[in-house]
Design a protein around this motif. Structure first.
Motif: not given
Lengths: 222, 222
Positions: B99-100, B102-104
């Motif tokens: 998820x991290x 994907x976010x960045x």
């Protein structure tokens, strides 16, 4: 039982609504916490710790904090994936299927949304701030949107949904901005594309989408 | 043994170079096939069947055809993931870690690249077409880039890389456009951000990145 996940930001924001549709699709328990933009809460230290760009949404699941609506959507869909794959809206675990979802989700984020967003800013945001819409920007953006819809029409002749014959995040991610766009006079750009219109009617008939549409409209008129 | 995967489009294009970095990072066998833009091959039926927007890259792995560079990158990293996780640049299988990433990666695609792209168009593309750069657009875009770099500097004070203490696709995806940007006078916008500069030096020291940088430069001067 763990506390429900928290979404920070109002449903009226399209990027928040994207996350809410995913939570509704998987039947997750969640709470929505408004951010007070008039009081500049989005630029305060608490919110910047959750979203360093001072935007919405932010998302909290226990100790995990996330931002960027499509990344949060992926997280939600992975976390609540049903064991039988019945709600696997990312096709997680399917190498080729997930690649097609990724490709069409990138089309939505990088080709579809910029065109719709530009029209929305000119037609809704600038007049609300006392300005005059730039008709050239609107014309250019509607033209770009038409080119994207031509590709969608051809793709939907081959498959029921953008990334294949089952609905995926790539389709659902179009919902929030299109919901607003369909209320503008420029919505006629969809008229020459019957398969795209049928795909849209199919999406908005989904219970999760109907519920979030009502949340978006309640916030805008409230 | 299956034939190598094919990347359609020259390494000089940043979206092609993104895919090539991933292929080099995982040590995959691949071939690059040029698309002749002068002969309008990108708008011909063969290429439109691979990439309906007539853009590069397109990607072929046996019967699978893909487009959108970040989606292809995800596919490559999933397909060639090492069993021990030593080259898991997506953190696939790690709910929070992925998820991290994907976010960045979304930050790179939706906040970083639009700013750098706008400067590139004004400084390199428009003069090459005989036009005059719009200094206001350049100034606005450099200002947006500065705001993004402020967030990166703070993030890199907490972690060695954007999505944590190990390198990921979110970092590598910045390489192609930044490689060109660092050759422009506006690269001084990076100067107030020592952690971002160290992160960049770390990225360009990677063998995969050095190899693709040489391919990009060979094509541009060739």
């Amino acid at each position: 039982m763990s506390p429900p996940v928290r979404v920070l930001g109002s449903a009226a924001f399209t990027n928040v609504a994207r996350v809410l549709v995913c939570l509704e699709e998987v039947g997750a328990e969640y709470e929505v916490v408004d951010i007070d933009f008039h009081a500049k809460e989005h630029k305060g230290p608490d919110h910047l710790a959750r979203n360093p760009f001072g935007q919405v949404p932010a998302f909290q699941d226990g100790d995990l904090t996330l931002f960027q609506s499509r990344a949060i959507s992926r997280y939600v869909l992975r976390k609540y994936k049903t064991p039988d794959g019945s709600s696997n809206l990312l096709r997680d675990g399917d190498l080729e299927g997930s690649a097609l979802v990724d490709a069409w989700l990138d089309v939505e984020a990088l080709q579809y949304e910029p065109a719709v967003h530009a029209v929305f800013v000119q037609h809704r945001v600038i007049p609300a701030l006392g300005g005059t819409p730039d008709e050239r920007v609107i014309g250019d953006s509607v033209g770009k949107l038409r080119e994207v819809l031509e590709v969608y029409e051809a793709q939907l002749a081959k498959h029921r949904y953008l990334a294949g014959d089952a609905v995926s995040l790539a389709d659902l991610s179009h919902f929030p901005y299109t919901h607003y766009f369909m209320g503008m006079p420029y919505a006629t750009v969809f008229d020459p594309f019957p398969r795209v219109k049928a795909w849209w009617e199919d999406l908005v008939a989904r219970p999760a989408v109907r519920k979030v549409a009502a949340m978006m409209d309640a916030r805008r008129s409230g």
